[in-house]
Scaffold this active site. Structure first.
Site, PDB file in Angstrom:
ATOM      1  N   GLY A 211      26.497  26.533  66.724  1.00 37.06           N
ATOM      2  CA  GLY A 211      26.675  26.322  65.297  1.00 37.06           C
ATOM      3  C   GLY A 211      28.122  26.459  64.872  1.00 37.06           C
ATOM      4  N   GLY A 212      28.311  26.974  63.654  1.00 40.39           N
ATOM      5  CA  GLY A 212      29.655  27.118  63.116  1.00 40.39           C
ATOM      6  C   GLY A 212      30.544  28.012  63.945  1.00 40.39           C
TER       7      GLY A 212
END
Length: 556
Positions: A211-212
């Site tokens: 993810g981020g």
């Protein structure tokens, strides 16, 4: 009045206590029991603190978590830090930090460190900052307190002007803390950008990074990965399967080999953590602590004036015959020791750190062994990133040129070879560090200009006697210039061969560029090492003034 007529002043009478002590002595004795009690309390408190810190240092919720980590072939966070830093140098920061979140049972689970260990130590005697996710605590997931610890150590690294190494092994944001955890990533990204070009930032991927969270390593200068245990991706296999219908494993989606060979996200990939961390230490030995310093020099036992006779045989005379440019580099640099960056991605260009005369240099070189050494999209981006890193940290650049041009093709054009190839041109034009270029064989067309030619600012430009500098190869040039003459000839092929020969003799002989001031000298290949070292010594005090601006707008 006194007997002698003087006025009697105030009279002080010393009254002894029954035990014969004076009042001051009595007061001191009366305080002794209280002081003794305080001393006992301090000693007990210090003992409790030692016990608590020993508990924290042993780390993990229990031994089972440590055993599970080892069963995966992974070290614990503290074991990794011990391998990275010089023995006994680690100074931990905020080891007693605990989260303050509530809900979903978090209030009953408040381990010390909150799943990340932060602090500083030394690598080869020089200060370096580090933070390491502890996968045994909340899976290394980032929460508010966890993020604040990372923010603080990043701020300290920037203020101290020392490298920052992140040992990543976390499961992303701590879902139970919601958006607060996401905001923590924003703070990390901001500091990554603020530190860019100021201090070296190294990301070591030792577990999952999804993810981020994957954007922080992408913002740093170097990314290390370990095969089988580390992965990086924005969306995992389950999401990919749901959205696109593609079935893919973790390794095939974002494993170390994928990012080292295909995407170019990882600069280095190794088989085990110990080797990986040892290479991180070696890389740090080649980098300055910050952008205000130069890279550490080392005594050069390899003679500066050593003749490189082997170069006369390593590079074939024919312009189309391949050879391994890495052999050339190893022959030139101190003791043949080279740290190649992005070794397996865009292999048609080689970028590496090495030493010449004890001074760290960045080397950019075409690789005739792969795609004949042409520049394409990936090679241009790889070299551009490396040039910018060297320029940011005051590392001189040596460019070894043997390039037939840019790779032609519809795919290259449609994928932006113009825009993305311009990144390398921009990086060289913008670089203010000492720059020396050396043409080994061919240097054709726009690729010759881009590979740090005199016209884009190389401080010194040399060539071997085997150089061919031209707009294009002789065969292509003759076909364009003399196409009508060749077509109308009784023997077109014989005419074409003769005209190619004439073109080479007129415009592509080894001294053509030198006669026109485009080269500083044509050098004997065996003297290459000496010439480069002497040039770097002369340029050591180079100073370049830049036009005042907020920042450039490079092609993206």
């Amino acid at each position: 009045m006194s007997a002698d007529g003087t006025a009697a002043g105030p009279t002080t009478v010393a009254t002894a206590t029954p035990d014969g002590t004076e009042p001051a002595e009595r007061a001191e004795q009366s305080e002794q029991p209280e002081q003794s009690e305080q001393a006992v309390d301090v000693r007990a408190g210090a003992a409790r603190l030692r016990a608590l810190k020993e508990l924290v240092e042993r780390g993990g919720p229990d031994e089972r978590a440590t055993a599970a980590q080892h069963a995966k072939g992974k070290l614990t966070a503290r074991e990794r830090i011990a391998l990275l830093l010089d023995e006994g140098s680690f100074q931990e920061v905020e080891p007693l930090r605990r989260h303050r979140a509530t809900g979903f049972g978090l209030e009953d689970r408040r381990p010390h460190t909150d799943g990340v260990i932060t602090g500083w130590g030394t690598v080869h005697g020089r200060t370096a900052f580090v933070y390491a996710h502890d996968f045994r605590i909340f899976g290394g997931a980032l929460g508010e307190a966890h993020a604040q610890k990372i923010h603080r150590i990043m701020d300290r690294a920037i203020a101290a002007g020392a490298p920052l190494v992140s040992l990543n092994d976390g499961a992303g944001a701590r879902i139970q803390e919601g958006v607060t955890a996401l905001a923590g990533y924003g703070g990390i990204f901001t500091r990554n950008a603020r530190a860019s070009g100021v201090i070296p930032q190294i990301s070591v991927m030792l577990g999952p990074c999804a993810g981020g969270a994957a954007y922080s390593p992408a913002l740093t200068d170097f990314v290390f990965m370990v095969r089988e245990t580390s992965q990086m991706f924005i969306t995992g296999p389950d999401v990919v399967r749901t959205v696109t219908g593609e079935n893919v494993t973790l390794g095939a989606l974002g494993g170390a080999d994928v990012h080292a060979e295909v995407s170019g996200v990882a600069h280095f990939a190794y088989d085990d953590e110990r080797t990986c961390l040892e290479e991180v230490r070696f890389l740090l030995s080649m980098l300055p602590r910050n952008n205000r310093e130069t890279a550490p020099a080392a005594p050069a036992e390899d003679p500066v004036d050593r003749r490189c006779e082997a170069l006369l045989d390593l590079v074939p005379g024919g312009g189309n015959r391949p050879y391994d440019m890495r052999w050339v580099i190893e022959e030139i640099v101190d003791d043949g020791e080279v740290l190649e960056v992005h070794e397996r991605w865009a292999a048609n260009v080689v970028v590496a750190l090495a030493r010449l005369g004890g001074q760290v240099v960045g080397i950019v070189a075409n690789q005739p062994l792969v795609l004949a050494g042409v520049l394409d999209i990936d090679a241009s981006e790889k070299a551009a990133r490396f040039v910018q890193m060297c320029d940011a940290f005051n590392i001189p650049l040596v460019t070894l040129v043997d390039v037939p041009g840019f790779l032609p093709g519809v795919g290259q054009e449609h994928n932006g070879i113009i825009r993305r190839g311009a990144k390398l041109l921009y990086a060289y034009c913008n670089a203010t560090v000492p720059r020396i270029s050396l043409i080994l064989r061919k240097a054709y067309g726009g690729a010759y200009i881009v590979m740090d030619s005199r016209s884009v600012g190389a401080d010194l430009s040399y060539a071997w006697p085997s150089n061919e500098i031209a707009v294009m190869g002789a065969e292509g040039a003759a076909n364009v210039i003399f196409r009508r003459r060749i077509r109308s000839a009784d023997d077109p092929e014989a005419t074409r061969r003769q005209l190619v020969k004439e073109y080479k003799a007129e415009l592509m002989h080894p001294y053509h560029a030198a006669e026109r001031g485009l080269l500083d000298d044509v050098v004997d290949p065996a003297d290459t090492r000496r010439v480069l070292v002497e040039g770097l010594r002369m340029l050591r005090t180079k100073h370049a003034d830049l036009t005042a601006r907020k920042h450039g707008n490079p092609p993206q």
